[in-house]
Write a protein that holds these residues in place. Structure first.
Motif, PDB file in Angstrom:
ATOM      1  N   GLU A  13     -36.313 -72.604 -33.147  1.00  0.00           N
ATOM      2  CA  GLU A  13     -35.979 -71.934 -34.408  1.00  0.00           C
ATOM      3  C   GLU A  13     -37.227 -71.613 -35.215  1.00  0.00           C
ATOM      4  N   ARG A  14     -38.191 -72.529 -35.259  1.00  0.00           N
ATOM      5  CA  ARG A  14     -39.439 -72.279 -35.992  1.00  0.00           C
ATOM      6  C   ARG A  14     -40.198 -71.114 -35.387  1.00  0.00           C
ATOM      7  N   ARG A  15     -40.273 -71.065 -34.049  1.00  0.00           N
ATOM      8  CA  ARG A  15     -40.964 -69.955 -33.388  1.00  0.00           C
ATOM      9  C   ARG A  15     -40.287 -68.626 -33.687  1.00  0.00           C
ATOM     10  N   ARG A  16     -38.962 -68.618 -33.622  1.00  0.00           N
ATOM     11  CA  ARG A  16     -38.238 -67.384 -33.883  1.00  0.00           C
ATOM     12  C   ARG A  16     -38.459 -66.923 -35.326  1.00  0.00           C
ATOM     13  N   ARG A  17     -38.445 -67.851 -36.276  1.00  0.00           N
ATOM     14  CA  ARG A  17     -38.667 -67.511 -37.674  1.00  0.00           C
ATOM     15  C   ARG A  17     -40.078 -66.960 -37.886  1.00  0.00           C
ATOM     16  N   ARG A  18     -41.089 -67.564 -37.241  1.00  0.00           N
ATOM     17  CA  ARG A  18     -42.463 -67.072 -37.357  1.00  0.00           C
ATOM     18  C   ARG A  18     -42.607 -65.681 -36.755  1.00  0.00           C
TER      19      ARG A  18
ATOM     20  N   ALA B 279     -41.152 -63.177 -39.097  1.00  0.00           N
ATOM     21  CA  ALA B 279     -42.032 -62.971 -40.249  1.00  0.00           C
ATOM     22  C   ALA B 279     -43.228 -62.096 -39.868  1.00  0.00           C
ATOM     23  N   ARG B 280     -43.816 -62.346 -38.678  1.00  0.00           N
ATOM     24  CA  ARG B 280     -44.929 -61.511 -38.227  1.00  0.00           C
ATOM     25  C   ARG B 280     -44.491 -60.069 -38.010  1.00  0.00           C
ATOM     26  N   ALA B 281     -43.305 -59.899 -37.404  1.00  0.00           N
ATOM     27  CA  ALA B 281     -42.804 -58.544 -37.164  1.00  0.00           C
ATOM     28  C   ALA B 281     -42.537 -57.837 -38.484  1.00  0.00           C
TER      29      ALA B 281
ATOM     30  N   SER C  41     -45.955 -56.792 -39.975  1.00  0.00           N
ATOM     31  CA  SER C  41     -46.591 -55.667 -39.280  1.00  0.00           C
ATOM     32  C   SER C  41     -45.788 -54.381 -39.445  1.00  0.00           C
ATOM     33  N   ALA C  42     -44.522 -54.473 -39.805  1.00  0.00           N
ATOM     34  CA  ALA C  42     -43.694 -53.280 -39.983  1.00  0.00           C
ATOM     35  C   ALA C  42     -43.878 -52.649 -41.358  1.00  0.00           C
ATOM     36  N   ARG C  43     -44.480 -53.363 -42.289  1.00  0.00           N
ATOM     37  CA  ARG C  43     -44.713 -52.800 -43.623  1.00  0.00           C
ATOM     38  C   ARG C  43     -45.713 -51.657 -43.532  1.00  0.00           C
ATOM     39  N   PRO C  44     -45.624 -50.699 -44.429  1.00  0.00           N
ATOM     40  CA  PRO C  44     -46.616 -49.610 -44.426  1.00  0.00           C
ATOM     41  C   PRO C  44     -48.012 -50.151 -44.675  1.00  0.00           C
ATOM     42  N   LEU C  45     -48.995 -49.403 -44.203  1.00  0.00           N
ATOM     43  CA  LEU C  45     -50.389 -49.808 -44.308  1.00  0.00           C
ATOM     44  C   LEU C  45     -50.816 -49.994 -45.765  1.00  0.00           C
TER      45      LEU C  45
END
Length: 151
Positions: A126-131, A134-136, A139-143
């Protein structure tokens, strides 16, 4: 299909294992079994030797039972871990230096793992999936948002 049933068994075992201090209980039970197997004297000789010989068999049995009880009744894990570590340390004197040190060390490590296990802790998966999520999301936010202003 047989593969689906096998996958279901693995998932059920994983769910069962995640609700208890599995590795600590397993190490404690294996330590008790190892110390029992390193005992050389037969039970007839032990009964003639006296209480010291009986304790040499009693402590590894207590370790084995504490390990199994930890696996099947994890609510009492603190009590079982304390009794397990005391029995493990007691085998130093009564059972061939604690099963030639291997059983003693396995028992102490297993008891410490049982003592430190928390039932309400989030699983590693669950911790890995949550991290990852969060990373995805980052990285999906605009520059522009990531840099804090216009580029």
């Amino acid at each position: 299909m047989p593969g689906d049933r096998h996958r279901g068994f693995r998932a059920a075992f994983r769910d069962w294992r995640s609700g208890r201090p599995f590795w600590g209980g397993l190490l404690l039970a294996l330590a008790g079994a190892e110390v029992l197997l390193t005992m050389k004297a037969s039970l007839k000789v032990v009964l003639h030797v006296g209480m010291q010989g009986v304790v040499g068999y009693l402590l590894p049995v207590v370790m084995l039972l504490c390990g199994l009880l930890t696996l099947f009744a994890p609510a009492q894990r603190l009590f079982y871990s304390l009794i397990g570590v005391l029995a493990s340390l007691g085998t130093w004197l009564t059972s061939n230096l604690g099963g030639f040190l291997l059983g003693l060390l396995l028992g102490c490590v297993g008891s410490c793992l049982v003592f430190g296990w928390l039932p309400d802790q989030e699983s590693r998966r669950e911790r890995r999936r949550r991290r990852r999520q969060a990373r995805a999301a980052r990285s999906a936010r605009p520059l522009e948002q990531r840099a804090g202003g216009p580029v």
